[in-house]
Design an enzyme around this catalytic site. Structure first.
Site, short mmCIF file in Angstrom:
data_model
loop_
_atom_site.label_atom_id
_atom_site.label_comp_id
_atom_site.label_asym_id
_atom_site.label_seq_id
_atom_site.Cartn_x
_atom_site.Cartn_y
_atom_site.Cartn_z
N SER A 55 0.80 -1.24 0.00
CA SER A 55 0.00 0.00 0.00
C SER A 55 0.82 1.28 0.00
CB SER A 55 -0.95 0.01 1.20
OG SER A 55 -2.06 -0.83 0.94
N LYS A 58 0.16 3.82 -2.62
CA LYS A 58 -0.83 4.90 -2.52
C LYS A 58 -0.20 6.28 -2.35
CE LYS A 58 -4.55 1.95 -0.71
NZ LYS A 58 -3.91 0.73 -0.20
N SER A 115 -5.64 3.42 4.72
CA SER A 115 -5.18 2.70 3.53
C SER A 115 -6.33 2.03 2.78
CB SER A 115 -4.14 1.64 3.92
OG SER A 115 -3.39 1.26 2.80
N LYS A 219 3.04 6.64 4.87
CA LYS A 219 2.23 5.52 4.37
C LYS A 219 2.90 4.18 4.69
CE LYS A 219 -1.42 4.02 2.64
NZ LYS A 219 -1.25 2.94 3.65
#
Length: 377
Positions: A55, A58, A115, A219
């Protein structure tokens, strides 16, 4: 013909007398530490090795969303409708229902904090028409940023053959996001929040936000094949660092590795703003409505220095003797060279602070008469 003015800055004496570690020891197989303003790499451990980013993908999704918002093609209060494709993502999500509508702001919050894969795809479809078209934009933006070892297959980071990047490339896109879109911090620093009028709880997947001093984001990522990934950002004393960790064996390893890297950066380096210690002289303008134009630096300048070393920072101004009108605002007039211990460290353009129109024929004649009159006296 040019003139050169040497401007010596005061000796930059950073924290004295203390010996700092020469390196940082981490458990993750691949990592990098980068300073935001300069983009300088402070630590590199196999940072070009390709892994699945999970993730952390992202970061690029959020970058394109923020760029769309800043360009005016997308608004914070715009309504995004969840498609059948978006709600089918699985993994981390906020369980959007088909045709459920939510604001861009709330979806960005869900992607950044929790997320949410469903929201990431819904935003991608809203911006580009389809996830595939959005992914094309992601790869194009990656190429623009110099992310040479990156290939995106989706906008979520869910496992897909060929969906790969490296720690260095993640640092590049993370830097682009936090440097040029600082409002992302409104979301990346949230520890806990809610959606749907308080009915749905959000908790940040990045534990550093809770316990690391100065943490600003950014993130996390995990899949069975990517293992534990993280792009961690933190700011202290005006310096923001980006620590990227990939393929860590456990969640604790990724956070501990990022913490070690950030601690190493803050302990060993400081960001110093550079200014000339006297006014930059004006440049003569030929055939202009004004006789001179004032040069200014085209951008701020900061130098990253090791705290264990005291370095003399000097600047040297190279300017044209004169410039012919018309002069446009922002027109280059020279350069400011920045040196540390006599070695080149940066070059900044010196540009016109404002414009100077060219004299008309009547103006030239009038100036000639005035000159003759003054000479006659």
């Amino acid at each position: 013909m040019k003139r050169t003015v040497a401007l010596a800055l005061a000796l930059v004496c950073l924290l004295p007398g203390r010996a700092y570690a020469a390196s940082a020891e981490i458990t993750a197989p691949s990592a990098i530490l980068m300073e935001k303003t300069t983009g300088q790499v402070l630590y590199n451990q196999d940072a070009d090795a390709q892994y699945e980013p999970a993730s952390v993908t992202k970061v690029m999704t959020l970058l394109l969303v923020m760029e769309a918002i800043d360009s005016g093609s997308l608004g914070w209060d715009d309504t995004v409708t969840a498609s059948t494709h978006a709600i089918s993502m699985g993994g981390s999500q906020i369980w959007l229902k088909e045709n459920e509508q939510m604001s861009v702001r709330d979806m960005v919050k869900a992607v950044t904090v929790a997320s949410a894969n469903d929201c990431a795809v819904a935003l991608a479809e809203h911006i580009a028409g389809s996830e595939a078209a959005f992914v094309d934009r992601m790869n194009e933006r990656a190429r623009q940023l110099g992310m040479e070892r990156t290939n995106f297959i989706n906008c979520t980071g869910l496992p897909a053959q060929g969906h790969l990047t490296c720690a260095y490339d993640i640092a590049l896109m993370s830097r682009e996001l936090i440097l040029n879109h600082p409002s992302i911090r409104e979301f990346s620093t949230i520890w806990m929040d809610t959606l749907r009028d308080g009915a749905f709880q959000l908790s940040n997947t990045n534990r550093l936000i809770f316990y690391y001093e100065g943490a600003t984001g950014l993130k996390t990522g995990f899949t069975d094949t990517a293992l534990y990934c993280l792009s961690a950002t933190a700011e202290r004393d005006g310096m923001e660092l980006i620590a990227v960790v990939m393929h860590a064996p456990t969640s604790n390893d990724r956070f501990d590795s990022a913490k070690v890297l950030l601690n190493y950066g803050f302990a060993n380096y400081a960001l110093t703003d550079v200014y000339p210690d006297q006014a930059i002289p004006p440049v003569s303008v030929l055939l202009g409505e004004r006789d001179t134009v004032q040069p200014v630096t085209a951008r701020p300048c900061s130098i990253l220095l090791e705290k264990s070393k005291s370095g003399a920072v000097t600047t040297q101004v190279n300017l044209a003797d004169s410039v012919e009108a018309p002069v446009e605002p922002g027109q280059k007039l020279g350069e400011l060279q920045v040196l540390v211990d006599g070695q080149p460290a940066d070059v900044i353009d010196l540009v016109a602070a404002d414009g100077v129109p060219r004299l008309s024929l009547g103006g030239i004649f009038k100036r000639f008469l005035n000159t003759m009159f003054l000479q006659g006296e």
